[in-house]
Design an enzyme around this catalytic site. Structure first.
Site, PDB file in Angstrom:
ATOM      1  N   ALA A   1       0.829  -1.259  -0.087  1.00 52.39           N
ATOM      2  CA  ALA A   1       0.145   0.169   0.126  1.00 52.39           C
ATOM      3  C   ALA A   1       0.861   1.389  -0.197  1.00 52.39           C
ATOM      4  CB  ALA A   1      -0.983  -0.099   1.340  1.00 52.39           C
TER       5      ALA A   1
ATOM      6  N   GLY B   1      -0.067  -5.684  -0.401  1.00 57.19           N
ATOM      7  CA  GLY B   1      -0.928  -5.910  -1.586  1.00 57.19           C
ATOM      8  C   GLY B   1       0.014  -6.212  -2.721  1.00 57.19           C
TER       9      GLY B   1
ATOM     10  N   GLU C   1      -0.479  -9.837  -3.179  1.00 60.43           N
ATOM     11  CA  GLU C   1      -2.064  -9.978  -3.537  1.00 60.43           C
ATOM     12  C   GLU C   1      -2.260  -9.814  -5.072  1.00 60.43           C
ATOM     13  OE1 GLU C   1      -4.893  -9.176   0.087  1.00 60.43           O
ATOM     14  OE2 GLU C   1      -3.566  -7.559  -0.138  1.00 60.43           O
TER      15      GLU C   1
ATOM     16  N   GLU D   1       0.518  -7.398   6.953  1.00 54.87           N
ATOM     17  CA  GLU D   1      -0.470  -6.475   7.347  1.00 54.87           C
ATOM     18  C   GLU D   1      -0.818  -6.636   8.899  1.00 54.87           C
ATOM     19  OE1 GLU D   1      -1.558  -6.921   2.895  1.00 54.87           O
ATOM     20  OE2 GLU D   1      -0.785  -8.341   4.776  1.00 54.87           O
TER      21      GLU D   1
END
Length: 702
Positions: free
Chosen positions: A66, A105, A108, A128
């Protein structure tokens, strides 16, 4: 070549579209990157000439997670879960070519791709949990389907990064590639897939959860272990719940559960505390001197003293790949020093965490001597001898004699006046404090104590050393105890006063653990050794205010030789070398006798009252430390206590916690407590000023 937008570039290589993310410095997933990725997939799918797509990162990373610049701002479309879903839904094969970081992310996105190739530099992870969150873009659903529940939970609950080889063994990536060009590796893999007529292979359809019994057993084990280890943390159990959803639900229902749990974590005060801790650690490393001066080179380090602390520092330095010269007073002490260092590595070998050959290679960097002249060539010396001013001044006179010009001379003192130590040399500009915390090879905090006459490049060198050692550095000014131990002395005195006033040490420890500390103050005293505090109290006796309250209970224990774990009893009993103590009725009898001697009528404390007093003392003295410029900002106090004193990270640190409670409430508590002891409970001028202005500690961090 097209650009849409600037942070995402696309270029055709025959019938393969290379999509390059270029968002320095870490390729964070900001809104422009998300839009660019979605746009590139749409364009590729609409172009009949494109047969496959490769996602690669420019610079040092694939995708670093992020964008921290968006933290706290309103979300902007497209959301990352939608981007990952769009990548996965693509009708043409998508290859993620990973080098450097693919974290949070970033991983991901890679999981949304159909195939993954990694270079040896790759680091993959879903960290996270360290920010009080869970993977919120399909990570809790795709990861267990791809690598199984046990491996996925280990990855997400630990927040750790795995290298390329481990990622391949787990099944996170499909193949490893040689070289340094991730885009080339991705294009080569995509060419193979196109030539073979390979279809998209969607992670949502992976079958690693097909053995439901094994998956459920892994989830149950993680739930039980998390309940024991999480110590009040919110997000770890939500991660377990999300993986349970992956096992029990369809993929789309699992995504909906993940989103619900993610938003619950996002709203948790723990997330705010963990984010504050994260940013504070980064900010603490930016001392003024690091901006104005370049560090001196460090190619070799000397260490004076081979006891527990000196050996721990030596291990930390050796682990960083730097050679060490250890000095001790005689051959017998030097042999013990070497043995102390070897013991750490031998323990790693015994646990299978290090190969014997690796231990031999590390110990080859160590050499010892009983002559200070052996330090003539080192760039930095760290003194770690007995905590006595005269002893340390003698050491620094020797260092001044033998060390080369420009060598940095550091003291590991925990309390003593470094200006006086520096004055024992003819080069005070080269003298600095490096206060390690025991065990020095494990504890992350390093207080960098800046005396009055030190050169800016020496301070910059200390921060550079901290980085090499993997330490979290905090700049501190010179005073008795610097930041951490100075504040510790005050809230330790508050705990002792409560003990004399009616709370047992066991209730106080329990209440502090209930707040989130791993140990209470009396457990910590027993672990460190009661004789350490006793020596400090005796050193300070001559300057102690005779009107100040002095609780003698700790002295009564020390007079009996009850120093804690190392003597088998302190505040607690440690029969047969036990590591966890049990309450001692004789200690309670001593406390009762001391209350009687001091004329104290014991009163009842609730656990909440104990925590309020304990933290009010900590916060008030933390404010004094900032007010007197011993700490540059409140965040430096927070980092010190999170990393050196067990303050629960998810609460952000004592100063951040005070802001969440409200400074008027803290000040009201202090004024209420001052009715009993006005000398001890004097409100910090900074706290009074902030309340009067309607400001908080956070306003001083910028």
């Amino acid at each position: 070549m097209t650009t849409s937008p600037a942070s995402v570039r696309t270029r055709r290589h025959d019938d393969i579209l290379l999509v390059t993310i270029d968002n320095p410095p870490v390729n964070a997933l900001g809104v422009d990157v998300r839009r660019g990725l979605a746009s590139a997939i749409e364009a590729a799918e609409a172009d009949p000439a494109v047969k496959a797509i490769v996602l690669a990162g420019a610079g040092r990373n694939f995708l670093g997670g992020a964008d921290i610049r968006e933290f706290g701002k309103p979300p902007q479309a497209p959301a990352l879960p939608d981007v990952c879903d769009r990548i996965e839904a693509c009708a043409k094969p998508v290859v993620a070519a990973i080098h450097g970081a693919a974290l949070g992310g970033g991983l991901e996105v890679a999981l949304g791709a159909h195939y993954r190739v990694a270079l040896g530099t790759a680091r993959l992870g879903l960290p996270e949990v360290l920010l009080g969150l869970l993977p919120g873009a399909g990570g809790t659903q795709r990861t267990p389907r791809l690598i199984g529940a046990a491996a996925a939970l280990d990855l997400m609950l630990g927040g750790r990064h795995v290298g390329a080889a481990e990622a391949a063994a787990l099944g996170l990536v499909d193949r490893l590639a040689e070289g340094e060009d991730a885009a080339a590796a991705g294009l080569a893999y995509a060419r193979e897939l196109v030539d073979a007529g390979a279809a998209p292979r969607r992670t949502r359809e992976a079958a690693a959860l097909s053995d439901r019994a094994a998956a459920q057993a892994a989830i149950d084990a993680a739930r039980a272990e998390t309940g024991k280890k999480a110590r009040g943390l919110f997000s770890p159990m939500k991660i377990v719940d999300a993986v349970q959803g992956a096992l029990d639900s369809s993929f789309d229902d699992g995504l909906a559960l993940e989103r619900k749990l993610f938003l619950e974590c996002l709203d948790s005060p723990q997330r705010a505390g963990l984010v504050h801790a994260f940013f504070s650690e980064r900010e603490a490393a930016k001392a003024p001197e690091t901006r104005s001066a370049r560090p001196r080179p460090i190619a070799g380090v000397g260490i004076v003293g081979g006891g527990t602390m000196g050996a721990g520092i030596a291990v930390a330095v050796l682990d960083a790949g730097l050679p060490v010269v250890m000095i001790e007073r005689d051959e017998e002490a030097l042999a013990r020093g070497r043995a102390n260092v070897e013991k750490v590595y031998a323990g790693l070998v015994a646990k299978g965490r290090m190969q014997p050959q690796a231990m031999d290679a590390v110990m080859a960097l160590w050499r010892g001597s009983t002559a200070y002249d052996a330090l003539s060539g080192v760039d930095l010396v760290i003194e770690a001898v007995f905590e006595d001013m005269a002893v340390k001044q003698d050491v620094f006179k020797e260092l001044d004699r033998v060390c080369k010009p420009g060598a940095v001379l550091a003291t590991n003192t925990s309390y003593l006046d470094i200006d006086r130590i520096a004055a024992a040399t003819g080069r005070p500009q080269d003298v600095i404090g490096l206060h390690f915390f025991s065990p020095a090879n494990i504890m992350k905090l390093l207080e960098i104590v800046v005396p009055a006459r030190v050169a800016a490049d020496v301070v910059a060198t200390a921060f550079e050393l901290a980085k090499k050692l993997g330490k979290t550095a905090v700049r501190a000014g010179v005073c008795d105890g610097f930041i951490g131990n100075r504040v510790l002395a005050v809230y330790g005195a508050a705990a002792q006063a409560m003990m004399e006033d009616g709370a047992s040490p066991y209730q106080i420890d329990k209440a502090v653990r209930g707040f989130g500390y791993p140990m209470g103050p009396f457990q910590v005293s027993d672990l460190a050794g009661g004789d350490i505090g006793w020596a400090t109290r005796k050193r300070r006796a001559a300057t102690r205010d005779p009107k100040a309250r002095y609780v003698q209970i700790p002295d009564r224990l020390c007079e009996r030789g009850w120093f804690g774990q190392k003597t088998g009893r302190g505040y607690y009993l440690y029969p047969d070398g036990a590591r966890v103590g049990t309450p001692d009725p004789e200690v309670e009898a001593i406390i009762d006798a001391e209350r009687l001697r001091a004329g104290v009528a014991p009163k009842h404390f609730t656990d909440d009252e104990i925590v309020r007093r304990y933290l009010a003392a900590m916060i008030n003295e933390g404010a004094n430390v900032v007010h007197q410029k011993i700490a540059l900002r409140p965040l430096d106090v927070d980092v010190t206590f999170v990393h050196g004193y067990g303050f629960p990270r998810y609460r952000g640190g004592p100063m951040h916690y005070a802001d969440t409670v409200g400074l008027p409430k803290i000040l009201d508590d202090i004024r209420e407590f001052a009715k009993e002891d006005p000398l001890f409970w004097q409100p910090s001028p900074l706290l009074v000023d902030l309340v009067a202005r309607g400001a908080n500690f956070a306003s001083l961090n910028t």
